[in-house]
Design an enzyme around this catalytic site. Structure first.
Site, PDB file in Angstrom:
ATOM      1  N   HIS A 233      -8.799   3.359  -0.787  1.00  0.00           N
ATOM      2  CA  HIS A 233      -9.498   4.486  -1.430  1.00  0.00           C
ATOM      3  C   HIS A 233     -10.931   4.083  -1.758  1.00  0.00           C
ATOM      4  O   HIS A 233     -11.264   2.893  -1.735  1.00  0.00           O
ATOM      5  CB  HIS A 233      -8.772   4.870  -2.731  1.00  0.00           C
TER       6      HIS A 233
ATOM      7  N   HIS B 227     -17.666   1.568  -2.067  1.00  0.00           N
ATOM      8  CA  HIS B 227     -16.978   0.643  -1.157  1.00  0.00           C
ATOM      9  C   HIS B 227     -15.504   1.016  -1.075  1.00  0.00           C
ATOM     10  O   HIS B 227     -14.993   1.748  -1.921  1.00  0.00           O
ATOM     11  CB  HIS B 227     -17.108  -0.793  -1.676  1.00  0.00           C
TER      12      HIS B 227
HETATM   13  O1  3AM Z   1     -12.101   0.368  -5.546  1.00  0.00           O
HETATM   14  P1  3AM Z   1     -11.672  -0.972  -6.021  1.00  0.00           P
HETATM   15  O2  3AM Z   1     -10.460  -1.484  -5.296  1.00  0.00           O
HETATM   16  O3  3AM Z   1     -12.797  -1.950  -6.051  1.00  0.00           O
HETATM   17  O4  3AM Z   1     -10.534  -3.025  -8.700  1.00  0.00           O
HETATM   18  C1  3AM Z   1      -9.904  -1.826  -9.085  1.00  0.00           C
HETATM   19  C2  3AM Z   1      -9.984  -0.751  -8.050  1.00  0.00           C
HETATM   20  O5  3AM Z   1     -11.278  -0.745  -7.531  1.00  0.00           O
HETATM   21  C3  3AM Z   1     -10.705  -1.199 -10.192  1.00  0.00           C
HETATM   22  O6  3AM Z   1     -10.290   0.147 -10.192  1.00  0.00           O
HETATM   23  C4  3AM Z   1      -9.865   0.512  -8.886  1.00  0.00           C
HETATM   24  C5  3AM Z   1      -8.484   1.068  -8.946  1.00  0.00           C
HETATM   25  O7  3AM Z   1      -7.617   0.155  -9.555  1.00  0.00           O
HETATM   26  N1  3AM Z   1     -10.421  -1.826 -11.468  1.00  0.00           N
HETATM   27  C6  3AM Z   1      -9.250  -2.318 -11.894  1.00  0.00           C
HETATM   28  N2  3AM Z   1      -9.387  -2.845 -13.124  1.00  0.00           N
HETATM   29  C7  3AM Z   1     -10.678  -2.689 -13.472  1.00  0.00           C
HETATM   30  C8  3AM Z   1     -11.442  -3.008 -14.618  1.00  0.00           C
HETATM   31  N3  3AM Z   1     -10.885  -3.605 -15.676  1.00  0.00           N
HETATM   32  C9  3AM Z   1     -11.350  -2.033 -12.413  1.00  0.00           C
HETATM   33  N4  3AM Z   1     -12.647  -1.719 -12.444  1.00  0.00           N
HETATM   34  C10 3AM Z   1     -13.310  -2.071 -13.561  1.00  0.00           C
HETATM   35  N5  3AM Z   1     -12.740  -2.674 -14.625  1.00  0.00           N
END
Ligand code: 3AM
Length: 181
Positions: free
Chosen positions: A36, A119
């Site tokens: 996603h 991204h």
């Molecule tokens: O799109 P991505 O995969 O980079 O890394 C997690 C994922 O992002 C991010 O939220 C998306 C869905 O889980 N994520 C998870 N924990 C997080 C946090 N504590 C976070 N982003 C910021 N702070």
């Protein structure tokens, strides 16, 4: 409930990314169903906040736009935590991410403000990547620098639940919000 907003990927885009994951030299590939483009990570929210979020997101009226992925990258600074497909910024996407964030803040939701860096995460990396893997990952990114699949149209975005299990994260789209004319 731990939630985030994101644009889900159509099958063709997920196919392109899955193809890339086949020769990933290290790291944990994100399962296809979890691929996603995050708009904002909201973290843990209670039911009242979730209802406010849903009302706020339902009122967003913005046009659909094309999403173009281009090349791969590490994300996470000096100690990268993931490998992702870059998404080229465009006004439709930038406006949507900004609107989602401002609307949710306006609705009283508290969450971390982080610069939006579009991204799609392909793989997560361990805390310590061994030097050999580091080199292989760098080569992998370079080898796929020309990755530029056909763009896809983002005709909606969603509110997702994230459940963290030992076996990995499970994401569920709770509501879909249309984009369009
Ligand atoms: O799109 P991505 O995969 O980079 O890394 C997690 C994922 O992002 C991010 O939220 C998306 C869905 O889980 N994520 C998870 N924990 C997080 C946090 N504590 C976070 N982003 C910021 N702070």
């Amino acid at each position: 409930m731990r939630v985030f907003t994101a644009i889900g990927l159509p099958d063709a885009a997920a196919d392109d990314l899955e193809q890339l994951q086949y020769d990933l030299p290290a790291g944990r590939a994100v399962p296809r169903e979890n691929l996603h483009l995050t708009l904002s990570f909201l973290g843990d929210q209670d039911d009242t906040a979730l209802e406010a979020a849903h009302d706020a997101l339902s009122n967003i009226r913005l046009p659909a736009f094309d999403v173009q992925m281009a090349g791969l990258d590490f994300l996470g600074g000096n100690k990268p935590s993931l490998i992702c497909a870059n998404v080229l910024p465009n006004p439709g996407l930038t406006d949507l991410a900004a609107k989602v964030r401002s609307t949710l803040h306006g609705a009283g939701l508290m969450f971390e403000r982080k610069k939006f860096r579009p991204h799609v995460t392909l793989a997560r990396l361990p805390k310590r990547v061994d030097p050999g893997d580091q080199v292989r990952l760098q080569h992998y990114i370079t080898r796929h620098a020309g990755f530029a699949p056909l763009p896809f149209t983002a005709g909606h975005f969603g509110l997702y639940r994230s459940e963290l299990h030992h076996s990995g994260a499970v994401y569920t789209e709770l509501v879909q919000y249309p984009l369009g004319a």
